[in-house]
Scaffold this motif. Structure first.
Motif, mmCIF file in Angstrom:
data_model
loop_
_atom_site.group_PDB
_atom_site.id
_atom_site.type_symbol
_atom_site.label_atom_id
_atom_site.label_comp_id
_atom_site.label_asym_id
_atom_site.label_seq_id
_atom_site.Cartn_x
_atom_site.Cartn_y
_atom_site.Cartn_z
ATOM 1 N N ALA A 115 89.689 85.716 -23.191
ATOM 2 C CA ALA A 115 90.673 85.729 -22.109
ATOM 3 C C ALA A 115 90.227 86.674 -20.991
ATOM 4 N N ILE A 116 89.759 87.851 -21.372
ATOM 5 C CA ILE A 116 89.292 88.817 -20.372
ATOM 6 C C ILE A 116 88.125 88.237 -19.580
ATOM 7 N N GLU A 117 87.195 87.634 -20.269
ATOM 8 C CA GLU A 117 86.041 87.027 -19.600
ATOM 9 C C GLU A 117 86.491 85.947 -18.600
ATOM 10 N N LEU A 118 87.462 85.154 -19.000
ATOM 11 C CA LEU A 118 87.957 84.088 -18.120
ATOM 12 C C LEU A 118 88.707 84.655 -16.920
ATOM 13 N N TYR A 119 89.553 85.643 -17.164
ATOM 14 C CA TYR A 119 90.268 86.268 -16.039
ATOM 15 C C TYR A 119 89.282 86.942 -15.079
ATOM 16 N N GLU A 120 88.221 87.534 -15.626
ATOM 17 C CA GLU A 120 87.202 88.140 -14.765
ATOM 18 C C GLU A 120 86.494 87.080 -13.927
ATOM 19 N N THR A 121 86.250 85.924 -14.513
ATOM 20 C CA THR A 121 85.643 84.809 -13.777
ATOM 21 C C THR A 121 86.523 84.415 -12.603
ATOM 22 N N ILE A 122 87.822 84.318 -12.859
ATOM 23 C CA ILE A 122 88.773 83.963 -11.796
ATOM 24 C C ILE A 122 88.764 85.043 -10.723
ATOM 25 N N PHE A 123 88.815 86.297 -11.155
ATOM 26 C CA PHE A 123 88.891 87.420 -10.222
ATOM 27 C C PHE A 123 87.619 87.529 -9.375
ATOM 28 N N GLU A 124 86.467 87.259 -9.980
ATOM 29 C CA GLU A 124 85.201 87.285 -9.229
ATOM 30 C C GLU A 124 85.185 86.197 -8.164
ATOM 31 N N ASP A 125 85.714 85.040 -8.501
ATOM 32 C CA ASP A 125 85.744 83.918 -7.559
ATOM 33 C C ASP A 125 86.778 84.140 -6.462
ATOM 34 N N GLU A 126 87.884 84.774 -6.829
ATOM 35 C CA GLU A 126 88.975 85.013 -5.875
ATOM 36 C C GLU A 126 89.512 86.429 -6.101
ATOM 37 N N PRO A 127 88.876 87.450 -5.480
ATOM 38 C CA PRO A 127 89.265 88.845 -5.706
ATOM 39 C C PRO A 127 90.736 89.141 -5.389
ATOM 40 N N GLY A 128 91.364 88.314 -4.597
ATOM 41 C CA GLY A 128 92.766 88.535 -4.266
ATOM 42 C C GLY A 128 93.734 87.894 -5.237
ATOM 43 N N ASP A 129 93.236 87.324 -6.328
ATOM 44 C CA ASP A 129 94.111 86.652 -7.298
ATOM 45 C C ASP A 129 94.896 87.702 -8.079
ATOM 46 N N THR A 130 96.135 87.897 -7.695
ATOM 47 C CA THR A 130 96.961 88.941 -8.310
ATOM 48 C C THR A 130 97.336 88.610 -9.750
ATOM 49 N N ARG A 131 97.447 87.317 -10.067
ATOM 50 C CA ARG A 131 97.790 86.953 -11.454
ATOM 51 C C ARG A 131 96.647 87.317 -12.404
ATOM 52 N N ALA A 132 95.410 87.034 -11.988
ATOM 53 C CA ALA A 132 94.264 87.374 -12.838
ATOM 54 C C ALA A 132 94.151 88.891 -12.980
ATOM 55 N N SER A 133 94.358 89.600 -11.878
ATOM 56 C CA SER A 133 94.297 91.050 -11.914
ATOM 57 C C SER A 133 95.361 91.629 -12.843
ATOM 58 N N ALA A 134 96.578 91.114 -12.728
ATOM 59 C CA ALA A 134 97.680 91.590 -13.581
ATOM 60 C C ALA A 134 97.411 91.262 -15.047
ATOM 61 N N ALA A 135 96.871 90.072 -15.300
ATOM 62 C CA ALA A 135 96.569 89.694 -16.676
ATOM 63 C C ALA A 135 95.493 90.586 -17.270
ATOM 64 N N LEU A 136 94.485 90.936 -16.466
ATOM 65 C CA LEU A 136 93.443 91.840 -16.936
ATOM 66 C C LEU A 136 94.008 93.211 -17.291
ATOM 67 N N ARG A 137 94.892 93.707 -16.425
ATOM 68 C CA ARG A 137 95.534 95.018 -16.701
ATOM 69 C C ARG A 137 96.400 94.944 -17.972
#
Length: 142
Positions: A115-137
């Protein structure tokens, strides 16, 4: 009667050269397989083929997830979503599929590292993705 309809829809889907028509036919086929024939595995396969036609269709992804839950086939769903996300031509569709896959990895699969790896993939592609950032936290370090 449902078996014959399913066969006909499968033939129509195979013969169609139009992606939208093929997706809609595959969705109808999945409905017949699920409700008429009570063949959830076949319905899952038809919906997976429909998702291949349009990876951005959230209704198809929702249906796949529902079928996977009923079949207890989250590994198969994860594999399907991973393939569709990696081959999606639209970045928004890919991110949405990766987010769904991350949620499934974190939840039913119990695989926080994935899950972390996938959320990081999303965040790398779209650094402003607040959902991915929140999920990572929320998941935190593994």
């Amino acid at each position: 009667m449902d078996a014959e309809l399913a066969q006909l829809l499968a033939l129509v889907a195979e013969a169609s050269s139009d992606s939208v028509e093929r997706k809609e036919t595959l969705r109808r086929l999945a409905g017949v397989q699920e409700r008429g024939l009570n063949d959830l595995a076949a319905a899952f396969e038809s919906e997976a083929r429909a998702l291949a036609e349009d990876p951005g269709d959230t209704e198809v992804a929702d249906s796949l997830e529902s079928l996977a839950q009923r079949l207890k086939a989250f590994d198969k769903l994860a594999d399907t979503l991973a393939v569709r996300a990696s081959t999606a031509s639209e970045p928004d569709a890919a991110r949405a599929l990766y987010a769904r896959l991350a949620r499934i990895a974190e939840g039913p699969l119990g695989d926080d590292a994935r899950a972390i790896e996938l959320y990081e993939t999303i965040f790398e592609d779209e650094p402003g993705d607040t959902r991915a950032s929140a999920a990572l936290r929320a998941i935190g370090p593994t």
